[in-house]
Design a protein around this motif. Structure first.
Motif, PDB file in Angstrom:
ATOM      1  N   MET A   1      -5.536  -8.327 -18.258  1.00 55.04           N
ATOM      2  CA  MET A   1      -5.841  -6.992 -17.792  1.00 55.04           C
ATOM      3  C   MET A   1      -4.822  -6.003 -18.367  1.00 55.04           C
ATOM      4  N   SER A   2      -5.310  -4.834 -18.776  1.00 56.24           N
ATOM      5  CA  SER A   2      -4.396  -3.794 -19.248  1.00 56.24           C
ATOM      6  C   SER A   2      -3.816  -3.065 -18.037  1.00 56.24           C
ATOM      7  N   SER A   3      -3.207  -1.898 -18.248  1.00 57.97           N
ATOM      8  CA  SER A   3      -2.503  -1.238 -17.149  1.00 57.97           C
ATOM      9  C   SER A   3      -3.410  -0.498 -16.161  1.00 57.97           C
ATOM     10  N   LEU A   4      -4.677  -0.240 -16.496  1.00 60.20           N
ATOM     11  CA  LEU A   4      -5.607   0.417 -15.578  1.00 60.20           C
ATOM     12  C   LEU A   4      -6.977  -0.240 -15.677  1.00 60.20           C
ATOM     13  N   GLU A   5      -7.093  -1.419 -15.085  1.00 57.81           N
ATOM     14  CA  GLU A   5      -8.349  -2.166 -15.128  1.00 57.81           C
ATOM     15  C   GLU A   5      -8.668  -2.728 -13.753  1.00 57.81           C
ATOM     16  N   VAL A   6      -9.942  -3.058 -13.601  1.00 62.31           N
ATOM     17  CA  VAL A   6     -10.395  -3.704 -12.386  1.00 62.31           C
ATOM     18  C   VAL A   6     -11.084  -5.009 -12.783  1.00 62.31           C
ATOM     19  N   GLN A   7     -10.855  -6.050 -11.993  1.00 66.68           N
ATOM     20  CA  GLN A   7     -11.495  -7.338 -12.233  1.00 66.68           C
ATOM     21  C   GLN A   7     -12.420  -7.645 -11.069  1.00 66.68           C
ATOM     22  N   SER A  41     -22.632  -6.162  -8.812  1.00 66.56           N
ATOM     23  CA  SER A  41     -21.788  -6.832  -7.829  1.00 66.56           C
ATOM     24  C   SER A  41     -22.331  -6.451  -6.468  1.00 66.56           C
ATOM     25  N   THR A  42     -21.791  -7.027  -5.407  1.00 68.51           N
ATOM     26  CA  THR A  42     -22.302  -6.732  -4.075  1.00 68.51           C
ATOM     27  C   THR A  42     -21.174  -6.411  -3.105  1.00 68.51           C
ATOM     28  N   VAL A  43     -21.542  -5.765  -2.017  1.00 67.23           N
ATOM     29  CA  VAL A  43     -20.602  -5.477  -0.938  1.00 67.23           C
ATOM     30  C   VAL A  43     -20.046  -6.801  -0.424  1.00 67.23           C
ATOM     31  N   GLY A  44     -18.740  -6.844  -0.220  1.00 63.18           N
ATOM     32  CA  GLY A  44     -18.084  -8.059   0.267  1.00 63.18           C
ATOM     33  C   GLY A  44     -17.418  -8.874  -0.823  1.00 63.18           C
ATOM     34  N   ASP A  45     -17.712  -8.553  -2.102  1.00 64.06           N
ATOM     35  CA  ASP A  45     -17.066  -9.270  -3.202  1.00 64.06           C
ATOM     36  C   ASP A  45     -15.588  -8.916  -3.269  1.00 64.06           C
ATOM     37  N   ASN A  46     -14.775  -9.891  -3.669  1.00 61.75           N
ATOM     38  CA  ASN A  46     -13.352  -9.650  -3.879  1.00 61.75           C
ATOM     39  C   ASN A  46     -13.154  -8.876  -5.170  1.00 61.75           C
ATOM     40  N   ILE A  47     -12.087  -8.084  -5.195  1.00 65.29           N
ATOM     41  CA  ILE A  47     -11.805  -7.264  -6.357  1.00 65.29           C
ATOM     42  C   ILE A  47     -10.295  -7.222  -6.578  1.00 65.29           C
ATOM     43  N   SER A  48      -9.903  -7.155  -7.835  1.00 60.50           N
ATOM     44  CA  SER A  48      -8.490  -7.073  -8.190  1.00 60.50           C
ATOM     45  C   SER A  48      -8.309  -5.866  -9.103  1.00 60.50           C
ATOM     46  N   LYS A  54       1.459  -3.090 -10.854  1.00 58.01           N
ATOM     47  CA  LYS A  54       1.007  -3.526  -9.530  1.00 58.01           C
ATOM     48  C   LYS A  54      -0.394  -4.120  -9.630  1.00 58.01           C
ATOM     49  N   GLU A  55      -0.673  -5.074  -8.747  1.00 60.09           N
ATOM     50  CA  GLU A  55      -2.023  -5.618  -8.648  1.00 60.09           C
ATOM     51  C   GLU A  55      -2.473  -5.507  -7.200  1.00 60.09           C
ATOM     52  N   LEU A 153      -0.312  -4.184  -0.875  1.00 63.12           N
ATOM     53  CA  LEU A 153      -1.160  -4.013  -2.054  1.00 63.12           C
ATOM     54  C   LEU A 153      -1.814  -5.326  -2.475  1.00 63.12           C
ATOM     55  N   ASP A 154      -1.111  -6.452  -2.270  1.00 68.91           N
ATOM     56  CA  ASP A 154      -1.663  -7.752  -2.665  1.00 68.91           C
ATOM     57  C   ASP A 154      -2.632  -8.332  -1.641  1.00 68.91           C
ATOM     58  N   GLY A 155      -2.941  -7.574  -0.579  1.00 70.27           N
ATOM     59  CA  GLY A 155      -3.909  -8.011   0.424  1.00 70.27           C
ATOM     60  C   GLY A 155      -3.305  -8.807   1.565  1.00 70.27           C
ATOM     61  N   SER A 156      -2.008  -9.045   1.552  1.00 69.93           N
ATOM     62  CA  SER A 156      -1.375  -9.802   2.636  1.00 69.93           C
ATOM     63  C   SER A 156      -1.016  -8.872   3.796  1.00 69.93           C
ATOM     64  N   LEU A 157      -0.829  -9.471   4.976  1.00 72.07           N
ATOM     65  CA  LEU A 157      -0.511  -8.714   6.185  1.00 72.07           C
ATOM     66  C   LEU A 157       1.000  -8.643   6.366  1.00 72.07           C
ATOM     67  N   TYR A 158       1.531  -7.428   6.401  1.00 71.04           N
ATOM     68  CA  TYR A 158       2.960  -7.188   6.604  1.00 71.04           C
ATOM     69  C   TYR A 158       3.199  -6.884   8.073  1.00 71.04           C
ATOM     70  N   ILE A 159       4.155  -7.578   8.682  1.00 69.36           N
ATOM     71  CA  ILE A 159       4.613  -7.295  10.032  1.00 69.36           C
ATOM     72  C   ILE A 159       6.097  -7.000   9.920  1.00 69.36           C
ATOM     73  N   GLY A 160       6.519  -5.823  10.305  1.00 76.47           N
ATOM     74  CA  GLY A 160       7.932  -5.486  10.168  1.00 76.47           C
ATOM     75  C   GLY A 160       8.208  -4.084  10.644  1.00 76.47           C
ATOM     76  N   ARG A 161       9.182  -3.477  10.018  1.00 74.44           N
ATOM     77  CA  ARG A 161       9.547  -2.106  10.355  1.00 74.44           C
ATOM     78  C   ARG A 161       9.009  -1.159   9.291  1.00 74.44           C
ATOM     79  N   GLU A 162       8.954   0.113   9.656  1.00 73.38           N
ATOM     80  CA  GLU A 162       8.380   1.117   8.777  1.00 73.38           C
ATOM     81  C   GLU A 162       9.198   1.277   7.503  1.00 73.38           C
ATOM     82  N   GLU A 163       8.508   1.207   6.371  1.00 67.68           N
ATOM     83  CA  GLU A 163       9.111   1.474   5.062  1.00 67.68           C
ATOM     84  C   GLU A 163       7.998   1.930   4.147  1.00 67.68           C
TER      85      GLU A 163
END
Length: 192
Positions: A1-7, A41-48, A54-55, A153-163
């Motif tokens: 992937m280049s610097s501005l692409e979607v997969q 593509s369809t609603v519900g498909d994963n996208i990167s 950043k990804e 941004l990577d889709g994971s859930l962050y639990i912590g303090r505000e930053e």
């Protein structure tokens, strides 16, 4: 992937434009991402989405192919934090117990940047409620000392303090390509 692409699936596409909203608390979203060709593509498909170094990993919420261009709406992660579920009763637990319950129901993973201090906060009781996972997290984190949740941004859930996430830097590649990250006055929105 280049610097501005979607997969989408195994295919890469050039991004014409997008508008990215990154809140300090909650889920990021892209309310408009335009691709330079019609995509099946369809609603519900994963996208990167590749933005400079950043990804972003999310889910297609809406897709409109028209006249050689596809416009999408993207939500962070698995898009399941809005689903209604019934939590268990928790007696004498820690925040991580309820977070793990939510992770198992949403098919999400815990961010490696999460605060062990917040996750280890103990409570006497957390009653069973029927609500969205986001609302359950909000209620749970009221039991902590300024704990918040956010989908990274990577889709994971962050639990912590505000930053604030580190995408707020203007990248050298953006200047070279005459594309700029433009930040709005609320400091949560990026137009590319």
């Amino acid at each position: 992937m280049s610097s501005l692409e979607v997969q989408i699936g195994q295919e890469n596409y050039n991004i014409l434009s997008l508008s990215l909203d990154i809140p300090i608390r909650g889920c990021w979203d892209i309310d408009q991402l335009r691709i330079s060709e019609e995509v099946s593509s369809t609603v519900g498909d994963n996208i990167s989405i590749k933005l400079f170094d950043k990804e972003l990993k999310g889910t297609i919420v809406d897709i409109v192919p028209f006249a050689g261009v596809t416009t999408l709406i993207i939500s962070a992660g698995s898009y399941k934090l809005g689903d209604i579920l019934e939590s268990d009763n928790f007696y004498g637990g820690i925040v991580r117990d309820v977070v793990n319950f939510i992770l198992s129901k949403t098919n999400m993973s815990l961010s490696t940047k999460s605060s062990l201090d917040i996750l280890s906060t103990s409570f006497n009781r957390f009653d069973k409620i029927k609500a969205s996972s986001a609302d359950i997290l909000d209620r749970l984190l009221e039991l902590t000392d300024r704990g918040i949740w956010r989908v990274e941004l990577d889709g994971s859930l962050y639990i912590g303090r505000e930053e604030y996430p580190d995408i707020s830097v203007k990248y050298p590649e953006a200047i070279e390509n005459d594309n700029y990250l433009v930040r709005d006055k609320e400091m949560t929105n990026y137009d590319i």
